[in-house]
Design an enzyme around this catalytic site. Sequence first.
Site, PDB file in Angstrom:
ATOM      1  N   HIS A  55       0.862  -1.188   0.000  1.00  0.00           N
ATOM      2  CA  HIS A  55       0.000   0.000   0.000  1.00  0.00           C
ATOM      3  C   HIS A  55       0.897   1.237   0.000  1.00  0.00           C
ATOM      4  CE1 HIS A  55      -3.851  -1.993   1.804  1.00  0.00           C
ATOM      5  NE2 HIS A  55      -3.257  -2.769   0.887  1.00  0.00           N
ATOM      6  N   GLU A  57       1.021   3.890   1.835  1.00  0.00           N
ATOM      7  CA  GLU A  57       1.554   4.274   3.139  1.00  0.00           C
ATOM      8  C   GLU A  57       2.699   3.359   3.567  1.00  0.00           C
ATOM      9  OE1 GLU A  57      -2.996   5.002   3.425  1.00  0.00           O
ATOM     10  OE2 GLU A  57      -1.636   3.608   2.419  1.00  0.00           O
ATOM     11  N   CYS A  85      -6.060   2.078   5.731  1.00  0.00           N
ATOM     12  CA  CYS A  85      -6.746   0.813   6.010  1.00  0.00           C
ATOM     13  C   CYS A  85      -6.249   0.276   7.357  1.00  0.00           C
ATOM     14  CB  CYS A  85      -6.462  -0.187   4.888  1.00  0.00           C
ATOM     15  SG  CYS A  85      -4.787  -0.864   4.948  1.00  0.00           S
ATOM     16  N   CYS A  88      -2.402  -0.452   7.355  1.00  0.00           N
ATOM     17  CA  CYS A  88      -1.595   0.765   7.356  1.00  0.00           C
ATOM     18  C   CYS A  88      -1.733   1.505   8.682  1.00  0.00           C
ATOM     19  CB  CYS A  88      -1.987   1.658   6.189  1.00  0.00           C
ATOM     20  SG  CYS A  88      -1.596   0.926   4.574  1.00  0.00           S
TER      21      CYS A  88
END
Length: 154
Positions: A55, A57, A85, A88
């Site tokens: 992801h 992040e 999410c 993260c």
Amino acid sequence: MKETNEFYMERAIALAAEGMNADAGRPFGAVVVKDDEIIAEAYNQVTTMNDPTAHAEIVAMRKACEKLNNFELRDCIIYTSCEPCPMCLGAIYWSQAKMVYYGCSRKDAAAYNFDDQFIYDELDRDMKDRNIQFVQLAQKKAVKVFEAWGQRNS
């Protein structure tokens, strides 16, 4: 020149578009800022890296940690194009980042089929009631490593 929060957020949003337009992954971008300077940035690369943890992040945080030669981001601010999410969010807390700015909410993301609610729901369930089966195995042997850690660090 000191940049504004909007500047950093616009960069995160631009990264989301850049990654999407390059077919690198889903439309998410993030930057990590320390002392008013972008020290790391990334867009989502889940599909190109075949890595469910890639992801924006997470990738940006990995780069920032590498640059700082530290697993903590205590003095850093993370700007992300969307509310993080659960994965993260956990990583952000483990990193001890100072603050997070986000663009879209999780409800905005869900409207475009990026819905993490099922994970939040799973976290609230008892282990025996989760959709993926979790079975504890060899706990007595596994805990010995923690015991050794405790002795080593006492």
